[in-house]
Design an enzyme around this catalytic site. Sequence first.
Site, PDB file in Angstrom:
ATOM      1  N   CYS A   2       0.843  -1.189   0.000  1.00 24.70           N
ATOM      2  CA  CYS A   2       0.000   0.000   0.000  1.00 24.70           C
ATOM      3  C   CYS A   2       0.886   1.250   0.000  1.00 24.70           C
ATOM      4  CB  CYS A   2      -0.929   0.097   1.210  1.00 24.70           C
ATOM      5  SG  CYS A   2      -2.053  -1.279   1.349  1.00 24.70           S
ATOM      6  N   ARG A  27       3.821  -0.347  -4.767  1.00 25.04           N
ATOM      7  CA  ARG A  27       3.520  -0.861  -3.425  1.00 25.04           C
ATOM      8  C   ARG A  27       2.166  -1.576  -3.363  1.00 25.04           C
ATOM      9  NH1 ARG A  27       6.784   1.286   0.351  1.00 25.04           N
ATOM     10  NH2 ARG A  27       5.303   0.751   1.978  1.00 25.04           N
ATOM     11  N   TRP A  75      -2.901  -2.696  -1.636  1.00 22.97           N
ATOM     12  CA  TRP A  75      -2.618  -4.114  -1.862  1.00 22.97           C
ATOM     13  C   TRP A  75      -3.421  -4.826  -0.789  1.00 22.97           C
ATOM     14  CZ3 TRP A  75      -0.328  -8.281   0.768  1.00 22.97           C
ATOM     15  CH2 TRP A  75       0.053  -9.361  -0.032  1.00 22.97           C
ATOM     16  N   ASN A 100      -1.412   2.036   5.777  1.00 22.69           N
ATOM     17  CA  ASN A 100      -0.560   0.982   5.222  1.00 22.69           C
ATOM     18  C   ASN A 100      -0.165   0.088   6.392  1.00 22.69           C
ATOM     19  OD1 ASN A 100       1.458  -0.527   3.968  1.00 22.69           O
ATOM     20  ND2 ASN A 100       2.989   1.073   4.237  1.00 22.69           N
ATOM     21  N   GLY A 101      -0.470  -1.216   6.297  1.00 17.10           N
ATOM     22  CA  GLY A 101      -0.117  -2.122   7.392  1.00 17.10           C
ATOM     23  C   GLY A 101      -1.294  -3.026   7.725  1.00 17.10           C
ATOM     24  N   GLU A 485      16.163 -18.346  -8.817  1.00 14.21           N
ATOM     25  CA  GLU A 485      15.824 -16.959  -9.149  1.00 14.21           C
ATOM     26  C   GLU A 485      15.209 -16.895 -10.562  1.00 14.21           C
ATOM     27  OE1 GLU A 485      15.296 -14.350  -7.696  1.00 14.21           O
ATOM     28  OE2 GLU A 485      15.478 -12.775  -9.188  1.00 14.21           O
ATOM     29  N   LYS A 489      11.453 -15.501 -11.321  1.00 10.97           N
ATOM     30  CA  LYS A 489      11.173 -14.424 -12.287  1.00 10.97           C
ATOM     31  C   LYS A 489      10.096 -14.863 -13.267  1.00 10.97           C
ATOM     32  CE  LYS A 489      12.475 -11.617 -10.858  1.00 10.97           C
ATOM     33  NZ  LYS A 489      13.250 -11.564  -9.670  1.00 10.97           N
ATOM     34  N   GLU A 492       6.683 -15.009 -11.559  1.00  7.74           N
ATOM     35  CA  GLU A 492       6.171 -13.689 -11.166  1.00  7.74           C
ATOM     36  C   GLU A 492       5.567 -12.932 -12.327  1.00  7.74           C
ATOM     37  OE1 GLU A 492       8.764 -11.677  -7.635  1.00  7.74           O
ATOM     38  OE2 GLU A 492       9.862 -12.033  -9.474  1.00  7.74           O
ATOM     39  N   HIS A 508      15.211 -37.983  -8.393  1.00 15.14           N
ATOM     40  CA  HIS A 508      14.460 -38.389  -7.205  1.00 15.14           C
ATOM     41  C   HIS A 508      13.029 -37.877  -7.217  1.00 15.14           C
ATOM     42  CE1 HIS A 508      18.082 -40.085  -5.585  1.00 15.14           C
ATOM     43  NE2 HIS A 508      18.717 -38.927  -5.739  1.00 15.14           N
ATOM     44  N   LYS A 608       5.819  -4.669  -4.600  1.00 12.14           N
ATOM     45  CA  LYS A 608       7.277  -4.650  -4.505  1.00 12.14           C
ATOM     46  C   LYS A 608       7.748  -4.668  -3.062  1.00 12.14           C
ATOM     47  CE  LYS A 608      11.330  -3.087  -6.600  1.00 12.14           C
ATOM     48  NZ  LYS A 608      11.582  -4.470  -6.999  1.00 12.14           N
TER      49      LYS A 608
HETATM   50  C1  G6P Z   1       8.362  -8.822  -2.624  1.00 12.43           C
HETATM   51  C2  G6P Z   1       8.868  -8.447  -3.999  1.00 12.43           C
HETATM   52  C3  G6P Z   1      10.111  -9.269  -4.343  1.00 12.43           C
HETATM   53  C4  G6P Z   1      11.172  -9.103  -3.259  1.00 12.43           C
HETATM   54  C5  G6P Z   1      10.605  -9.467  -1.881  1.00 12.43           C
HETATM   55  C6  G6P Z   1      11.583  -9.105  -0.768  1.00 12.43           C
HETATM   56  O1  G6P Z   1       7.846 -10.104  -2.645  1.00 12.43           O
HETATM   57  O2  G6P Z   1       7.869  -8.654  -4.975  1.00 12.43           O
HETATM   58  O3  G6P Z   1      10.641  -8.832  -5.576  1.00 12.43           O
HETATM   59  O4  G6P Z   1      12.259  -9.912  -3.550  1.00 12.43           O
HETATM   60  O5  G6P Z   1       9.412  -8.724  -1.640  1.00 12.43           O
HETATM   61  O6  G6P Z   1      11.738  -7.713  -0.736  1.00 12.43           O
HETATM   62  P1  G6P Z   1      12.986  -6.967  -0.145  1.00 12.43           P
HETATM   63  O7  G6P Z   1      12.666  -5.502  -0.337  1.00 12.43           O
HETATM   64  O8  G6P Z   1      13.064  -7.342   1.298  1.00 12.43           O
HETATM   65  O9  G6P Z   1      14.172  -7.395  -0.919  1.00 12.43           O
END
Ligand code: G6P
Length: 613
Positions: A2, A27, A75, A100-101, A485, A489, A492, A508, A608
């Site tokens: 948020c 956010r 969010w 926010n929270g 990773e 990606k 996501e 396995h 994010k």
């Molecule tokens: C969210 C984002 C990710 C990020 C994660 C951790 O899930 O979408 O891209 O890696 O948070 O965020 P940070 O700011 O702690 O790296």
Amino acid sequence: MCGIIGGICQNNITPLLVSGLKRLEYRGYDSAGLVILNGDNALQRVRAAGKVVNLENNIDSKTVNGKIGIAHTRWATHGEPTTKNAHPHICNGDVGVVHNGIIENFLELKIEQQAQGYHFSSDTDTEIIAHAIHQTLQDSDGLLAAVQKAVKTFKGAYGISVISPKNPGHIIVARSGSPLVIGVGEKGNFVASDQVALLDVTKQFIFLEEGDIADITLDSITIFDKSDIQVERKIKTSKLQNRQISKGDYAHYMQKEIFEQPQAIADTLESRITKDKVLTSAFGYEAKDIFEKIEHIQIIACGTSYNAGLVAKYWLEDIAKIPTHIEVASEYRYRNPIILDNTLFITISQSGETADTLEALRAVKKRNENIHSLTICNCAESSLTRESELTFLTHAGVEIGVASTKAFTTQLVSLALLSVAIGRCHGQVSAEQEKAIVTGLNQLPGLIKKALAQENQIIELAKTFKNKFNALFLGRGPMHAIAMEGALKLKEISYIHAEAYPAGELKHGPIALIDKDTPVIAVAPNDELLDKLKSNLQEVKSRGSQMIVFEDEDSKVTPMNGLSIIPITNNLGRITAPIIFTIPLQLLSYHVALIKGTNVDQPRNLAKSVTVE
Ligand code: G6P
């Protein structure tokens, strides 16, 4: 999680609220809203489900006009992403709130408030904040005192901004667990979750501390700490430029951020190394003393930052020879881990505000005073940097695309420097080895440019994912973390189900998944595990899978039907290889997402910065 913006100025605040919300969409972006105090001293609210642009389309600029207002992009946590749940929430036309929270005791408070006759028009936890402040306002001397009283009943995390026609000319803001920054302008004062929202009106910021409450008027800012004692907080000048947060000539922020990596890595290395040495002091003036003392390392992070930590575990044990554990923060914070004395507790975070990571750090500090803490973070004025003993800033620049790219590779560079610095303090790294690593790191910007130049080949490969719904990523050693990773990606941003496995584990279980509709992507640097990886690739190929191998020019993976081999680089060391092999995986996800037609920068359901648990 948020985004909040608010302000009080001499002109109509609405355009700033809307443009600021657009910058805060990273956010959260499932609904948005604003409320202003209009010329009749009444709260006037506009809300819309979906992105900020929907809100913008609902605003009639002639009528939604006021000099003080607050706004929010959401969010969803409690309540679906609908208009009725969008913020701001209002109580009896007297109190408007954005939040926010998460208020964890909201059910308890809701029952009490319902018994007192308050009517609820949303399913959110935030609405109890509006009612609570309305209630305390009845017997308080102004909105500030009402907020100070009300927040004492909240459990959980909040960054809030409040306005009221009963106390016009004031915005009251409070933070506990969620970030808030005050923008000090020449023609007004402002507040936001992140300074990027306010760069059009000011470069002067006050970063509120945990528990702070501030009373903002057109020409004054008065701050009180968690004990309601008036305090001074420093005004800091931001170095951020508007161009750093624009897309420039790129189609998406993610694309821009992928291509910014050579510069971001050069910036992260700058002033942290000499020609042949890592500067331990770059981790803080006490770093050397702390590094010499530590006997264990515990890494905590979430998402992409966790994957960076996985790579670092290999490096820290291999180079520094310190036993290293890593765990996702949301698990670690809720169990009873054994925290040994002389542990270096490392948090990795792009934002420095991720609730689980921050709470894990706080929990550990409470449980054992004989630990040391270090954060690898991209945001200088974040909660993690404030609460950690040592800070190492990644100089990735602002990252706006929700899928993290340059933050990840700069985290890896930082962790490589850390491994060498700790290794040297423990007498485990020779001058020759250190020089070789530093030389490799210095070559990274050039090597990444070379990897980026493979984009056209990757665009062709991406086309084969058009009708695919599953994918498997393989790697061995630290490359397993890079495969993770890569899978993250792809999930996501293209919504393709992707899993990553250490290639040796395939037999396995996961090998059962392999068929012609499940592409397998492998990263194959020329390292000591290459021959073993090649055998694993044969096992996959013989099951009819379509395969893509990103290889070292010297890896010489045997060409086969249905196997695409893309050379990415040559002769890399253990440190540089994971960083370089990340690049083709980022490009692949990006181009698959374009083909799938998803929203690359704002994928569904994600945000994010996750400041709720
Ligand atoms: C969210 C984002 C990710 C990020 C994660 C951790 O899930 O979408 O891209 O890696 O948070 O965020 P940070 O700011 O702690 O790296």
